[in-house]
Design a protein around this motif. Structure first.
Motif, PDB file in Angstrom:
ATOM      1  N   LEU A   1       0.839  -1.195   0.000  1.00  0.00           N
ATOM      2  CA  LEU A   1       0.000   0.000   0.000  1.00  0.00           C
ATOM      3  C   LEU A   1       0.879   1.252   0.000  1.00  0.00           C
ATOM      4  CD1 LEU A   1      -2.752   1.405   0.159  1.00  0.00           C
ATOM      5  CD2 LEU A   1      -2.589   1.200   2.663  1.00  0.00           C
ATOM      6  N   CYS A   2       1.932   1.238   0.775  1.00  0.00           N
ATOM      7  CA  CYS A   2       2.866   2.365   0.818  1.00  0.00           C
ATOM      8  C   CYS A   2       3.445   2.620  -0.571  1.00  0.00           C
ATOM      9  CB  CYS A   2       3.974   2.065   1.819  1.00  0.00           C
ATOM     10  SG  CYS A   2       5.174   3.393   1.991  1.00  0.00           S
ATOM     11  N   ASP A   3       3.896   1.576  -1.233  1.00  0.00           N
ATOM     12  CA  ASP A   3       4.433   1.724  -2.587  1.00  0.00           C
ATOM     13  C   ASP A   3       3.381   2.283  -3.532  1.00  0.00           C
ATOM     14  OD1 ASP A   3       6.958   0.839  -1.967  1.00  0.00           O
ATOM     15  OD2 ASP A   3       6.680  -1.173  -2.784  1.00  0.00           O
ATOM     16  N   TRP A   4       2.155   1.781  -3.426  1.00  0.00           N
ATOM     17  CA  TRP A   4       1.093   2.231  -4.329  1.00  0.00           C
ATOM     18  C   TRP A   4       0.762   3.698  -4.089  1.00  0.00           C
ATOM     19  CZ3 TRP A   4      -3.727   4.253  -4.849  1.00  0.00           C
ATOM     20  CH2 TRP A   4      -4.344   4.055  -6.078  1.00  0.00           C
ATOM     21  N   LEU A   5       0.636   4.088  -2.837  1.00  0.00           N
ATOM     22  CA  LEU A   5       0.287   5.474  -2.515  1.00  0.00           C
ATOM     23  C   LEU A   5       1.394   6.457  -2.889  1.00  0.00           C
ATOM     24  CD1 LEU A   5      -1.457   5.096   0.962  1.00  0.00           C
ATOM     25  CD2 LEU A   5      -2.536   5.667  -1.228  1.00  0.00           C
ATOM     26  N   SER A   6       2.636   6.018  -2.847  1.00  0.00           N
ATOM     27  CA  SER A   6       3.749   6.929  -3.141  1.00  0.00           C
ATOM     28  C   SER A   6       4.183   6.864  -4.596  1.00  0.00           C
ATOM     29  CB  SER A   6       4.941   6.641  -2.226  1.00  0.00           C
ATOM     30  OG  SER A   6       5.429   5.343  -2.447  1.00  0.00           O
TER      31      SER A   6
ATOM     32  N   ILE B   1      -7.274   0.079   7.838  1.00  0.00           N
ATOM     33  CA  ILE B   1      -6.804   0.378   6.482  1.00  0.00           C
ATOM     34  C   ILE B   1      -6.833   1.883   6.234  1.00  0.00           C
ATOM     35  CG2 ILE B   1      -7.305   0.102   4.009  1.00  0.00           C
ATOM     36  CD1 ILE B   1      -8.325  -2.755   4.740  1.00  0.00           C
ATOM     37  N   LEU B   2      -7.914   2.543   6.655  1.00  0.00           N
ATOM     38  CA  LEU B   2      -7.998   3.992   6.485  1.00  0.00           C
ATOM     39  C   LEU B   2      -6.934   4.710   7.311  1.00  0.00           C
ATOM     40  CD1 LEU B   2     -11.852   4.561   6.406  1.00  0.00           C
ATOM     41  CD2 LEU B   2     -10.229   4.801   4.511  1.00  0.00           C
ATOM     42  N   ARG B   3      -6.702   4.261   8.530  1.00  0.00           N
ATOM     43  CA  ARG B   3      -5.664   4.875   9.366  1.00  0.00           C
ATOM     44  C   ARG B   3      -4.279   4.675   8.756  1.00  0.00           C
ATOM     45  NH1 ARG B   3      -7.414   3.515  15.624  1.00  0.00           N
ATOM     46  NH2 ARG B   3      -9.092   5.049  15.706  1.00  0.00           N
ATOM     47  N   LEU B   4      -4.035   3.473   8.254  1.00  0.00           N
ATOM     48  CA  LEU B   4      -2.765   3.191   7.604  1.00  0.00           C
ATOM     49  C   LEU B   4      -2.591   4.094   6.385  1.00  0.00           C
ATOM     50  CD1 LEU B   4      -0.210   1.441   7.394  1.00  0.00           C
ATOM     51  CD2 LEU B   4      -1.582  -0.253   6.159  1.00  0.00           C
ATOM     52  N   GLY B   5      -3.644   4.216   5.584  1.00  0.00           N
ATOM     53  CA  GLY B   5      -3.584   5.085   4.409  1.00  0.00           C
ATOM     54  C   GLY B   5      -3.321   6.533   4.781  1.00  0.00           C
ATOM     55  N   ALA B   6      -3.971   7.018   5.836  1.00  0.00           N
ATOM     56  CA  ALA B   6      -3.775   8.397   6.272  1.00  0.00           C
ATOM     57  C   ALA B   6      -2.336   8.615   6.756  1.00  0.00           C
ATOM     58  CB  ALA B   6      -4.772   8.754   7.376  1.00  0.00           C
TER      59      ALA B   6
ATOM     60  N   SER C   1       0.380  11.028   4.831  1.00  0.00           N
ATOM     61  CA  SER C   1       1.042  12.100   5.566  1.00  0.00           C
ATOM     62  C   SER C   1       2.559  11.977   5.449  1.00  0.00           C
ATOM     63  CB  SER C   1       0.603  12.055   7.036  1.00  0.00           C
ATOM     64  OG  SER C   1       1.191  13.079   7.754  1.00  0.00           O
ATOM     65  N   ALA C   2       3.082  10.787   5.638  1.00  0.00           N
ATOM     66  CA  ALA C   2       4.526  10.567   5.546  1.00  0.00           C
ATOM     67  C   ALA C   2       5.032  10.825   4.131  1.00  0.00           C
ATOM     68  CB  ALA C   2       4.876   9.154   5.989  1.00  0.00           C
ATOM     69  N   SER C   3       4.285  10.371   3.137  1.00  0.00           N
ATOM     70  CA  SER C   3       4.683  10.578   1.746  1.00  0.00           C
ATOM     71  C   SER C   3       4.677  12.063   1.399  1.00  0.00           C
ATOM     72  CB  SER C   3       3.740   9.815   0.816  1.00  0.00           C
ATOM     73  OG  SER C   3       4.102  10.016  -0.526  1.00  0.00           O
TER      74      SER C   3
ATOM     75  N   ARG D   1       7.906  14.304   0.223  1.00  0.00           N
ATOM     76  CA  ARG D   1       7.912  15.098  -1.010  1.00  0.00           C
ATOM     77  C   ARG D   1       8.189  16.570  -0.713  1.00  0.00           C
ATOM     78  NH1 ARG D   1       3.252  12.319  -4.791  1.00  0.00           N
ATOM     79  NH2 ARG D   1       4.210  10.256  -4.745  1.00  0.00           N
ATOM     80  N   MET D   2       7.675  17.069   0.392  1.00  0.00           N
ATOM     81  CA  MET D   2       7.903  18.459   0.756  1.00  0.00           C
ATOM     82  C   MET D   2       9.379  18.701   1.076  1.00  0.00           C
ATOM     83  SD  MET D   2       8.249  21.011   3.353  1.00  0.00           S
ATOM     84  CE  MET D   2       8.127  20.041   4.810  1.00  0.00           C
ATOM     85  N   ILE D   3      10.011  17.834   1.859  1.00  0.00           N
ATOM     86  CA  ILE D   3      11.421  18.060   2.192  1.00  0.00           C
ATOM     87  C   ILE D   3      12.300  17.925   0.950  1.00  0.00           C
ATOM     88  CG2 ILE D   3      11.156  17.431   4.621  1.00  0.00           C
ATOM     89  CD1 ILE D   3      12.599  14.813   4.038  1.00  0.00           C
ATOM     90  N   GLU D   4      11.927  17.054   0.022  1.00  0.00           N
ATOM     91  CA  GLU D   4      12.667  16.945  -1.245  1.00  0.00           C
ATOM     92  C   GLU D   4      12.499  18.221  -2.063  1.00  0.00           C
ATOM     93  OE1 GLU D   4      14.548  14.470  -3.026  1.00  0.00           O
ATOM     94  OE2 GLU D   4      14.848  13.777  -0.979  1.00  0.00           O
ATOM     95  N   ALA D   5      11.265  18.720  -2.168  1.00  0.00           N
ATOM     96  CA  ALA D   5      10.981  19.898  -2.983  1.00  0.00           C
ATOM     97  C   ALA D   5      11.722  21.131  -2.485  1.00  0.00           C
ATOM     98  CB  ALA D   5       9.472  20.162  -3.014  1.00  0.00           C
ATOM     99  N   PHE D   6      11.872  21.252  -1.177  1.00  0.00           N
ATOM    100  CA  PHE D   6      12.518  22.427  -0.609  1.00  0.00           C
ATOM    101  C   PHE D   6      13.989  22.190  -0.273  1.00  0.00           C
ATOM    102  CE2 PHE D   6       8.061  23.357  -0.016  1.00  0.00           C
ATOM    103  CZ  PHE D   6       8.001  24.686  -0.403  1.00  0.00           C
ATOM    104  N   GLY D   7      14.502  21.003  -0.583  1.00  0.00           N
ATOM    105  CA  GLY D   7      15.914  20.720  -0.354  1.00  0.00           C
ATOM    106  C   GLY D   7      16.309  20.715   1.106  1.00  0.00           C
ATOM    107  N   ILE D   8      15.391  20.363   1.985  1.00  0.00           N
ATOM    108  CA  ILE D   8      15.677  20.341   3.419  1.00  0.00           C
ATOM    109  C   ILE D   8      16.624  19.183   3.725  1.00  0.00           C
ATOM    110  CG2 ILE D   8      14.664  20.015   5.713  1.00  0.00           C
ATOM    111  CD1 ILE D   8      12.104  21.343   4.526  1.00  0.00           C
ATOM    112  N   ARG D   9      17.648  19.462   4.493  1.00  0.00           N
ATOM    113  CA  ARG D   9      18.639  18.459   4.867  1.00  0.00           C
ATOM    114  C   ARG D   9      18.729  18.406   6.386  1.00  0.00           C
ATOM    115  NH1 ARG D   9      17.760  17.640   0.269  1.00  0.00           N
ATOM    116  NH2 ARG D   9      19.214  17.712  -1.445  1.00  0.00           N
ATOM    117  N   PRO D  10      19.153  17.271   6.934  1.00  0.00           N
ATOM    118  CA  PRO D  10      19.331  17.167   8.390  1.00  0.00           C
ATOM    119  C   PRO D  10      20.343  18.190   8.898  1.00  0.00           C
ATOM    120  CG  PRO D  10      19.487  15.004   7.347  1.00  0.00           C
ATOM    121  CD  PRO D  10      19.465  16.025   6.248  1.00  0.00           C
TER     122      PRO D  10
END
Length: 107
Positions: free
Chosen positions: A37-42, A67-72, A76-78, A82-91
């Motif tokens: 499911l994670c692979d499919w959603l991302s 299933i709905l909680r897992l999807g949510a 959220s994690a995905s 994507r947001m940290i990638e888009a803005f180039g955020i690094r540790p």
């Protein structure tokens, strides 16, 4: 694949290594269904409603609310990733010129 953050949550390096090819691993079937499911959603190559066979697979291990909680959680994690990638955020410990923290996992 190695992930200090996953190991800190209690997973072993052995379990983390199985995530690369989880379908062929000896991980529990419920984990494999959740990871699918994670692979499919991302993924970028599809959209729309979860395929019936995926929902059936999830239903073997989780009820509708789970299933709905897992999807949510996965959405959220995905989105966060994507947001940290888009803005180039690094540790905080990242230094300019250093390969990005996830380059080793990409192989």
């Amino acid at each position: 694949m190695r992930s200090a953050s996953l190991v800190r949550t209690g997973l072993t390096n052995e379990v983390v290594a199985h995530l690369v090819d989880y379908e062929a691993s000896d991980l529990p079937e419920s984990w494999k269904a959740a990871l699918a499911l994670c692979d499919w959603l991302s993924g970028f190559e599809h959209s729309g409603v979860i395929p019936p066979e995926m929902y059936e697979r999830l239903s073997e291990h989780f009820n509708e609310q789970q299933i709905l909680r897992l999807g949510a959680l996965l959405a959220s994690a995905s989105g966060w990733h994507r947001m940290i990638e888009a803005f180039g955020i690094r540790p905080d410990h990242y230094s300019e010129g250093q390969s990005n923290p996830w380059a080793a996992a990409a192989g």
